[in-house]
Structure formats: C-alpha cells, structure tokens
Design a protein around this motif. Structure first.
Motif, PDB file in Angstrom:
ATOM      1  N   THR A   1       0.813  -1.221   0.000  1.00 57.24           N
ATOM      2  CA  THR A   1       0.000   0.000   0.000  1.00 57.24           C
ATOM      3  C   THR A   1       0.842   1.264   0.000  1.00 57.24           C
ATOM      4  O   THR A   1       0.324   2.346  -0.283  1.00 57.24           O
ATOM      5  N   ASP A   2       2.125   1.173   0.297  1.00 59.76           N
ATOM      6  CA  ASP A   2       2.988   2.350   0.317  1.00 59.76           C
ATOM      7  C   ASP A   2       3.093   2.952  -1.081  1.00 59.76           C
ATOM      8  O   ASP A   2       3.545   2.293  -2.013  1.00 59.76           O
ATOM      9  N   GLY A   3       2.660   4.188  -1.240  1.00 61.63           N
ATOM     10  CA  GLY A   3       2.699   4.852  -2.538  1.00 61.63           C
ATOM     11  C   GLY A   3       1.510   4.569  -3.428  1.00 61.63           C
ATOM     12  O   GLY A   3       1.440   5.070  -4.558  1.00 61.63           O
TER      13      GLY A   3
ATOM     14  N   SER B   1      -4.198   4.799  -6.612  1.00 57.47           N
ATOM     15  CA  SER B   1      -5.550   4.364  -6.961  1.00 57.47           C
ATOM     16  C   SER B   1      -5.576   2.850  -7.116  1.00 57.47           C
ATOM     17  O   SER B   1      -4.579   2.230  -7.506  1.00 57.47           O
ATOM     18  N   TYR B   2      -6.753   2.294  -6.820  1.00 57.44           N
ATOM     19  CA  TYR B   2      -6.926   0.840  -6.882  1.00 57.44           C
ATOM     20  C   TYR B   2      -8.360   0.548  -7.292  1.00 57.44           C
ATOM     21  O   TYR B   2      -9.306   0.926  -6.619  1.00 57.44           O
TER      22      TYR B   2
ATOM     23  N   VAL C   1     -11.193   2.322  -4.842  1.00 58.01           N
ATOM     24  CA  VAL C   1     -11.377   2.046  -3.419  1.00 58.01           C
ATOM     25  C   VAL C   1     -10.275   2.641  -2.555  1.00 58.01           C
ATOM     26  O   VAL C   1     -10.377   2.626  -1.330  1.00 58.01           O
ATOM     27  N   TRP C   2      -9.219   3.141  -3.187  1.00 58.60           N
ATOM     28  CA  TRP C   2      -8.105   3.687  -2.416  1.00 58.60           C
ATOM     29  C   TRP C   2      -7.970   5.196  -2.565  1.00 58.60           C
ATOM     30  O   TRP C   2      -7.676   5.907  -1.606  1.00 58.60           O
ATOM     31  N   GLY C   3      -8.169   5.693  -3.774  1.00 53.13           N
ATOM     32  CA  GLY C   3      -8.011   7.116  -4.033  1.00 53.13           C
ATOM     33  C   GLY C   3      -9.329   7.773  -4.388  1.00 53.13           C
ATOM     34  O   GLY C   3     -10.397   7.355  -3.941  1.00 53.13           O
TER      35      GLY C   3
ATOM     36  N   LEU D   1     -13.737  -3.062   6.672  1.00 54.69           N
ATOM     37  CA  LEU D   1     -13.928  -2.714   5.272  1.00 54.69           C
ATOM     38  C   LEU D   1     -14.130  -1.225   5.126  1.00 54.69           C
ATOM     39  O   LEU D   1     -14.747  -0.584   5.969  1.00 54.69           O
ATOM     40  N   LYS D   2     -13.598  -0.660   4.058  1.00 57.74           N
ATOM     41  CA  LYS D   2     -13.820   0.751   3.789  1.00 57.74           C
ATOM     42  C   LYS D   2     -15.247   0.967   3.289  1.00 57.74           C
ATOM     43  O   LYS D   2     -15.858   0.089   2.709  1.00 57.74           O
ATOM     44  N   SER D   3     -15.747   2.183   3.481  1.00 55.23           N
ATOM     45  CA  SER D   3     -17.070   2.505   2.963  1.00 55.23           C
ATOM     46  C   SER D   3     -17.032   2.555   1.455  1.00 55.23           C
ATOM     47  O   SER D   3     -15.992   2.816   0.861  1.00 55.23           O
TER      48      SER D   3
END
Length: 283
Positions: free
Chosen positions: A28-30, A33-34, A50-52, A279-281
């Motif tokens: 996950t470092d750096g 977007s995912y 889901v990341w950015g 889990l992320k929203s």
C-alpha cells in the motif's frame, strides 16, 4: 485451567489467521488508486477507486466475470473501455511510477491497448500484440515528457513472450528517473516490466533536458486508445486488480503483490490486528 486453555487456543488461532492475512496482503505504500473491479464496487457504469479519488466510468458494456481475485471486467475488443479520469496530478509523477494489473488474453491477431493516455504532450501507454517485425504476442510501452516547449517520447518494443495464451498473468510496469554513472551524470529514464513476479525487461534511456513531467489534461483510458475524445484499438480480454503507485515497486514488492491472494476484501493496514480489518465505505 480449562478456560485458560481455551483462551490460549483462541489467541493462537487468531494470531495464525492474522499472520496469514498479513502474508498475503498487497503493498500500500505509494498506492494512488486501486480498482478491484469487484461487483460491490461497481454500480451501473460507475467503477469505484477504493483507495483514491479517481472513480472510473465504463464505456461500451464490459461484462463482470469471475476474476483472478473476486470479480473482473471482460472487454469485448469492439467498444468496451474504462475512463479512469486524468488521475489528478499523477502525470507529473510519471518519472517514478508503477502500473499493475492481472490480465487474461487469448487474442493475438491485432494490436490492442491495455492502457493509454495521450494529450498535448504527456503520453503513457502499454500495447499488447504490437506486431513489430511481423511478430505477435509482443509488448510495447511508451512514455513521453515535456522538453521546453516541445515533447519527447520513448518507445520500447520487447521480445515476444507468451502472454496472450488465455491464462491469467500478473503485469507490472515501472518508470524511474535515475542519475547515470557517466562523467556527465545525465538523468536517465529507467523502466522495468515484470510478468508473473519475474523481471522480464529492464532498460534505461537518456532524458532530454530539461525534462519535465506535467499533469495529465485528459482521461487515462483502460482498454482502448483515447485520442481526441475517440476510442480505438480496443482490448479483448479480461482485466482485474488494477493499481497505480506514485513510486517504483521493488522486486520484492512485485513478488509480494503477485503472491497475494487477497484483494480489497480485507484492508491491509501494516498493523497486527486481532480481528479482520474493517472494510472501507463504498460509494
């Protein structure tokens, strides 16, 4: 005594499961977007980053099918693609970047774009079945930057490899600016391509000075050539687990991601959790 035994047993099981999760998580470092392309992250033609903050929009009608991890998107080679926005200021970070995806291709007849962005000056693309010198199953990657008021690009055609064989392959493409070891100490653009966790290609090219990478002004297109608002050279195959980093992944990190069996179902947080991560929203 019995309660203590049960407690210790539960702790051992919990720690074992936790270590298994951490051993299978992705880097996950750096991570910028995912897009996992799982069904819970796609609503109509909206595709969640889901990341950015770079949610995508599909064009045509890519189908949701079983993927390498969870679900994936199948592109028909006719009009399917995904618009992943201009990725904010990511264009300025192309001198240190990583693109990663799982792909499944069984089509060798025509060149097709895995991803491309090409605007006034900046260019970043990856082509499969480029067909140079009459060959197929060949990879081409291109990157361009600004030099004063002009643009300068680099095209690299790699040796043919068995990648369009109807099987899942893990693809990682990195770019990095390094200082050459010549007396002039010129800046060099170094790129690597990894396939299935192994280094497939490594090369360096001198950067024309002053070399400047600038933000993208038009959308980054996955599965087609986006040029002047029109899409061509459509991808025929399946794409899953697309990630973009603002730095170069090391070989060990590439191997880690290749070996990972966990997508976004469990969020890695570089800590030792007692229970499954939250889990992320979504949306």
């Amino acid at each position: 005594m019995r309660r203590l035994t049960i407690f210790l047993t539960c702790m051992i099981v919990s720690i074992t499961l936790t270590l298994q999760v951490l051993a299978n998580t992705f880097v996950t470092d750096g991570l910028v977007s995912y897009w996992p392309f799982d069904k819970q992250h796609i609503r109509n033609n909206k595709i969640k980053d889901v990341w950015g903050e770079n949610d995508g929009t599909s064009g045509g009608n890519p189908k949701m099918v079983p993927g390498k991890v969870g679900e994936a998107l199948e592109f028909d080679g006719l009009d399917d693609y995904v618009n992943l926005t201009n990725l904010g200021d990511f264009g300025s970070q192309l001198g240190s970047s990583t693109f990663e995806a799982w792909i499944n291709v069984g089509h060798k007849n025509d060149p097709m774009i895995l991803f491309r962005i090409r605007d006034t000056c900046m260019r970043w693309e990856f082509v499969i079945n480029s067909g140079m010198k009459g060959t197929k199953d060949q990879i081409r990657h291109i990157i361009a930057h600004k030099v004063g008021a002009r643009c300068h690009g680099y095209i690299r055609d790699l040796k043919p490899t068995t990648i369009s064989d109807g099987k899942w392959h893990h693809l990682v493409y990195t770019n990095e600016i390094v200082i050459g070891d010549t007396p002039a100490k010129r800046k060099m653009l170094q790129d690597c391509v990894y396939i299935d966790g192994k280094l497939f290609s490594f090369g360096t090219l001198p950067l024309r000075q002053p070399a400047t990478f600038v933000p993208f002004e038009i959308p980054f297109i996955l599965g087609a050539e986006g040029k002047h608002g029109n899409q061509t050279s459509f991808f025929k195959g399946t794409i899953d687990e697309v990630r973009i980093y603002n730095r170069v992944l090391t070989e060990a990190e590439v191997i880690q991601n290749f070996a990972s069996k966990i997508g976004y179902s469990v969020e890695p947080n570089n800590k030792l959790p007692i229970t499954w991560a939250t889990l992320k929203s979504d949306f």
